[in-house]
Write an enzyme that holds these catalytic residues in place. Structure first.
Site, PDB file in Angstrom:
ATOM      1  N   ALA A  12     -14.252  89.287 -62.691  1.00 20.92           N
ATOM      2  CA  ALA A  12     -15.675  89.653 -62.670  1.00 20.92           C
ATOM      3  C   ALA A  12     -15.891  91.155 -62.819  1.00 20.92           C
ATOM      4  CB  ALA A  12     -16.315  89.163 -61.382  1.00 20.92           C
ATOM      5  N   ARG A  14     -15.536  95.079 -64.726  1.00 20.90           N
ATOM      6  CA  ARG A  14     -15.931  95.563 -66.073  1.00 20.90           C
ATOM      7  C   ARG A  14     -14.904  95.137 -67.117  1.00 20.90           C
ATOM      8  NH1 ARG A  14     -18.037  99.378 -62.624  1.00 20.90           N
ATOM      9  NH2 ARG A  14     -15.947 100.106 -62.126  1.00 20.90           N
ATOM     10  N   THR A 101      -4.149  98.595 -64.707  1.00 25.67           N
ATOM     11  CA  THR A 101      -4.622  99.270 -63.487  1.00 25.67           C
ATOM     12  C   THR A 101      -4.092 100.704 -63.418  1.00 25.67           C
ATOM     13  OG1 THR A 101      -4.513  97.135 -62.386  1.00 25.67           O
ATOM     14  CG2 THR A 101      -4.631  99.083 -60.960  1.00 25.67           C
ATOM     15  N   THR A 102      -4.953 101.646 -63.033  1.00 23.83           N
ATOM     16  CA  THR A 102      -4.524 103.045 -62.892  1.00 23.83           C
ATOM     17  C   THR A 102      -4.584 103.461 -61.420  1.00 23.83           C
ATOM     18  OG1 THR A 102      -6.772 103.803 -63.326  1.00 23.83           O
ATOM     19  CG2 THR A 102      -5.283 103.634 -65.232  1.00 23.83           C
ATOM     20  N   SER A 124       0.472 100.416 -68.977  1.00 20.03           N
ATOM     21  CA  SER A 124       0.032 101.657 -69.613  1.00 20.03           C
ATOM     22  C   SER A 124      -1.294 102.116 -69.009  1.00 20.03           C
ATOM     23  CB  SER A 124      -0.149 101.458 -71.128  1.00 20.03           C
ATOM     24  OG  SER A 124      -0.631 102.665 -71.689  1.00 20.03           O
ATOM     25  N   HIS A 157     -15.206 110.204 -67.168  1.00 23.21           N
ATOM     26  CA  HIS A 157     -15.440 108.766 -67.012  1.00 23.21           C
ATOM     27  C   HIS A 157     -16.745 108.509 -66.255  1.00 23.21           C
ATOM     28  CE1 HIS A 157     -11.130 108.457 -67.982  1.00 23.21           C
ATOM     29  NE2 HIS A 157     -11.412 107.218 -68.364  1.00 23.21           N
ATOM     30  N   LYS A 161     -15.728 105.172 -61.414  1.00 21.97           N
ATOM     31  CA  LYS A 161     -14.259 105.275 -61.427  1.00 21.97           C
ATOM     32  C   LYS A 161     -13.764 105.865 -60.107  1.00 21.97           C
ATOM     33  CE  LYS A 161     -10.338 106.666 -64.263  1.00 21.97           C
ATOM     34  NZ  LYS A 161      -9.691 105.336 -64.118  1.00 21.97           N
ATOM     35  N   GLY A 167      -5.619 107.544 -65.541  1.00 28.67           N
ATOM     36  CA  GLY A 167      -4.292 107.123 -66.002  1.00 28.67           C
ATOM     37  C   GLY A 167      -3.992 107.687 -67.381  1.00 28.67           C
TER      38      GLY A 167
END
Ligand SMILES: NC(=O)C1=CN([C@@H]2O[C@H](COP(=O)(O)OP(=O)(O)OC[C@H]3O[C@@H](n4cnc5c(N)ncnc54)[C@H](OP(=O)(O)O)[C@@H]3O)[C@@H](O)[C@H]2O)C=CC1
Ligand SMILES: O=C(O)C1=N[C@H](C(=O)O)C[C@H](O)C1
Length: 270
Positions: A12, A14, A101-102, A124, A157, A161, A167
């Site tokens: 669910a 973004r 995932t960062t 990545s 961003h 965030k 990342g």
């Protein structure tokens, strides 16, 4: 050949919603399941409807183990804590785990390395073709220019965030460090505030801006005496990250367990 069944975790979110849309549009892959956290109001809802599509007949679940057991891969853009849990379960199920995932720490990376002994993992900080090409160019520029050129990585961003530097910024900083043949951790300047003193020669600086709905803008500046080179990437649609993640899953399907990068997926050798 049968489609590769992919589970979207953080369905669910973004990126989760974008992934559901892109997987349904892409040949060779199908949505095999969708996961959200226990207690999420989205659990039980149809994954397609949550993503703004007609119903897919797939209810979002909060129990990953049986869902992973019926799939060939997981697309994971969630949080570091969630990703570590999913890495263990994907390793148990021996299925491909694509990690976008960062904000991952050194300890998180060590845990991902451990999981990669049992399953193919592609991780990545940015899944887009453009950013991974940019990293190649940054590595080349940093190799060509000596420490008379100061390297600064700037990113912006959206206001939601939670991690900084991004990342992608760290991936680009790492590429610059590789070009210079130096250790990023020893040369990174991630925060500046107050009387900082002059810039250390050879440092790789980072600056993070947050605001509005910016999807992801990155620039690497190589600033010398009287001249500056700027290498930039602008993302205008999250679909480009989703396309990269799907490409990574298809590439990793059937590969031996191990830790892979988008550079591996895209065949970038330098
Ligand atoms: N590598 C790349 O190319 C890209 C990476 N990213 C990264 O992906 C991550 C997610 O970004 P974004 O989609 O914007 O964030 P969102 O917050 O919109 O989405 C994350 C989703 O994961 C869910 N989630 C968190 N913990 C769990 C759990 N334990 N089990 C199941 N679901 C969970 C969240 O639920 P809840 O809201 O309830 O917490 C939320 O729905 C970030 O780290 C971001 O930096 C983003 C774009 C591209
Ligand atoms: O959180 C985001 O949105 C993004 N995160 C990734 C990052 O941290 O670099 C990739 C992209 O820029 C969007």
């Amino acid at each position: 050949m049968t489609d590769m069944g992919l589970v979207i975790v953080g369905a669910a979110g973004r990126m989760g919603r974008t992934l559901i849309r892109l997987v349904t549009e892409t040949e060779g892959v199908t949505v095999a399941g969708a996961i959200e956290r226990e207690g999420s109001p989205f659990v039980g809802q149809d994954a397609g409807v949550v993503a703004g599509l007609p119903a897919l007949g797939i209810a979002i679940s909060d129990d990953p183990l049986p869902v992973f057991a019926q799939a060939q891969g997981v697309l994971d853009f969630t949080s570091p804590a969630a990703t570590l849990g999913f890495a263990e379960i994907a390793a148990q199920a021996r299925i491909v785990h694509v990690i976008g995932t960062t904000g991952l720490s050194a300890e998180d990376h060590a845990a991902i390395d451990a999981a990669a002994r049992h399953a193919a993992i592609v991780q990545s900080g940015n899944m887009s073709l453009g950013v991974n090409l940019l990293a190649q160019l940054v590595r080349q520029a940093a190799r060509a220019l000596d420490e008379d050129f100061d390297i600064e990585v700037l990113e912006m961003h959206h206001r939601h965030k939670v991690d900084a530097p991004s990342g992608t910024a760290l991936l680009l900083g790492q590429a610059a460090a590789e070009g210079r043949e130096i250790d990023l951790a020893e040369h990174a300047v991630r925060v500046r505030d107050g009387i900082t003193g002059p810039r250390p020669r050879g440092a790789i600086g980072f600056a993070a801006l947050r605001g509005g709905s910016v999807i992801g803008d990155h620039s690497v500046m190589l600033a010398g005496e009287g001249e500056m080179i700027t290498l930039s990437h602008h993302a205008s649609d999250r679909a480009l990250f989703a396309r990269g993640a799907i490409k990574a899953a298809l590439w990793a399907h059937g590969r031996k367990p191990g830790r892979y990068s988008m550079a591996d997926v895209l065949g970038f050798t330098d």
